[in-house]
Design a protein around this motif. Structure first.
Motif, short mmCIF file in Angstrom:
data_model
loop_
_atom_site.label_atom_id
_atom_site.label_comp_id
_atom_site.label_asym_id
_atom_site.label_seq_id
_atom_site.Cartn_x
_atom_site.Cartn_y
_atom_site.Cartn_z
N THR A 140 0.91 -1.14 0.06
CA THR A 140 -0.05 0.04 0.00
C THR A 140 0.90 1.26 -0.14
OG1 THR A 140 -0.23 0.16 2.53
CG2 THR A 140 -2.01 -1.11 1.20
N SER B 273 1.10 8.08 2.55
CA SER B 273 0.41 7.04 2.62
C SER B 273 0.24 6.44 3.97
CB SER B 273 0.93 6.03 1.75
OG SER B 273 0.32 4.53 1.85
N SER C 133 -2.17 3.96 5.46
CA SER C 133 -2.92 2.90 5.69
C SER C 133 -2.12 1.82 5.31
CB SER C 133 -4.12 3.01 4.78
OG SER C 133 -4.93 1.76 5.23
N SER D 206 -3.67 -0.98 4.96
CA SER D 206 -4.57 -2.34 4.28
C SER D 206 -5.22 -1.85 3.14
CB SER D 206 -5.81 -2.37 5.40
OG SER D 206 -6.33 -1.21 5.65
N GLU D 207 -4.93 -0.43 2.69
CA GLU D 207 -5.52 -0.02 1.63
C GLU D 207 -4.61 1.10 0.89
OE1 GLU D 207 -9.12 2.01 1.46
OE2 GLU D 207 -8.97 2.42 3.47
N GLY E 91 -4.57 4.63 1.32
CA GLY E 91 -5.36 5.80 1.95
C GLY E 91 -4.36 6.82 2.50
N ARG F 210 -8.26 12.26 5.51
CA ARG F 210 -8.00 11.17 4.86
C ARG F 210 -8.73 10.99 3.59
NH1 ARG F 210 -10.51 6.09 4.72
NH2 ARG F 210 -9.04 4.42 5.04
N ASN F 211 -7.71 10.56 2.64
CA ASN F 211 -8.23 10.25 1.22
C ASN F 211 -7.94 8.80 0.80
OD1 ASN F 211 -8.48 10.50 -1.59
ND2 ASN F 211 -7.09 12.08 -1.98
N PRO F 212 -9.11 7.91 0.76
CA PRO F 212 -8.99 6.65 0.39
C PRO F 212 -9.07 6.65 -1.16
CG PRO F 212 -11.04 7.13 1.21
CD PRO F 212 -10.29 8.04 1.46
N ASN G 153 -11.73 5.28 -3.72
CA ASN G 153 -13.05 5.35 -3.74
C ASN G 153 -13.41 6.36 -4.58
OD1 ASN G 153 -12.76 3.75 -1.39
ND2 ASN G 153 -13.60 5.39 0.21
N ARG H 29 -14.29 11.03 -2.52
CA ARG H 29 -13.57 11.24 -1.13
C ARG H 29 -13.86 12.55 -0.48
NH1 ARG H 29 -11.09 9.87 -5.72
NH2 ARG H 29 -9.40 11.22 -5.60
#
Length: 188
Positions: A74, A106, A108, A110-111, A113, A137-139, A142, A145
Motif C-alpha cells: 500500500t 500513505s 494505511s 490495508s489500502e 489511503g 483522509r483520502n482513500p 473510492n 472522497r
C-alpha cells in the motif's frame, strides 16, 4: 484584638490574590465584536477546480521525500511534498487558478489511503493571495472522497467546510493523476 487584625489581614490578602488572578485571566482571553475584525455576514461558496499531481517527467509537481518500504503493498510510509497546479478545467492548458501546496502521506497498511495536508493557494481574482486549508483522509480508490476544510487565510479567515475529490484521470504507469475538487466553504 490582634487575632481579629490577623484574620482581617488574611481575608484582605486572599481577596486581593483572587482579584489579581481574575484580572490576569481576563488579560489572557477576551471577547471581541467580530465587526472589529471586518467580519460581516458568513457566506457559503462552492469552488470547482482540477488538481494536477505530476510525479513523472522533468518537472514533477509532487516528489517523494520519504519512500515506502520495499515490501509494502500500500506504499505505507510514503511521503510526497506537493506544489500542484489547480486549473479551471481538466487539461493542464486550462486557466490556472492556484496551487495546492503541502504533502500527502500513505497512512494505511490495508489500502491505498492518504493523509492529505495542503493549502489551496489562490492566484485568481479577488481570492488572489487567500488560502483554504484541507487536512484529512483520502482513500484514493473510492469514487468520491470527502475531506474537511479546517481553516484558511485572507478572505478565508475562520473558514470551515469540506471538499469532495473525484479522480478524473489516472495513469498507473507514471502515477500522474488529475483530480476534480469541489470545495464547499463557509467564510466571511
Amino acid at each position: 484584638m490582634a487575632s481579629r487584625y490577623l484574620v482581617f489581614l488574611f481575608l484582605l490578602l486572599s481577596f486581593t490574590t483572587l482579584l489579581i488572578s481574575v484580572v490576569a485571566e481576563h488579560d489572557f482571553v477576551r471577547s471581541i465584536d467580530r465587526k472589529l475584525l471586518g467580519l460581516k455576514k458568513e457566506k457559503l461558496s462552492h469552488f470547482r477546480f482540477y488538481w494536477h499531481d505530476i510525479v513523472s517527467g522533468h518537472n514533477p509537481t509532487s516528489i517523494p521525500v520519504v519512500p515506502p518500504p520495499v515490501n509494502s503493498t500500500t506504499a505505507f510510509g510514503l511521503l510526497n511534498m506537493i506544489d500542484n497546479p489547480l486549473t479551471m478545467g481538466p487539461k493542464m492548458s486550462s486557466k490556472m487558478v492556484g496551487r495546492a501546496q503541502g504533502f500527502y502521506a500513505s497512512a494505511s497498511q490495508s489500502e491505498i489511503g492518504l493523509l492529505m495536508a495542503m493549502n489551496f493557494a489562490f492566484i485568481e481574482g479577488k481570492y488572489n493571495g487567500s488560502t483554504i486549508t484541507v487536512l484529512g483522509r483520502n482513500p484514493v480508490f473510492n469514487k468520491v472522497r470527502e475531506m474537511p476544510v479546517i481553516g484558511g487565510s485572507g478572505l478565508f479567515r475562520f473558514a470551515r467546510g469540506y471538499v469532495e475529490a473525484r479522480t478524473h484521470w489516472f495513469a498507473p504507469n507514471s502515477g500522474d493523476a488529475i483530480v476534480e475538487y469541489n470545495v464547499y466553504v463557509m467564510h466571511y
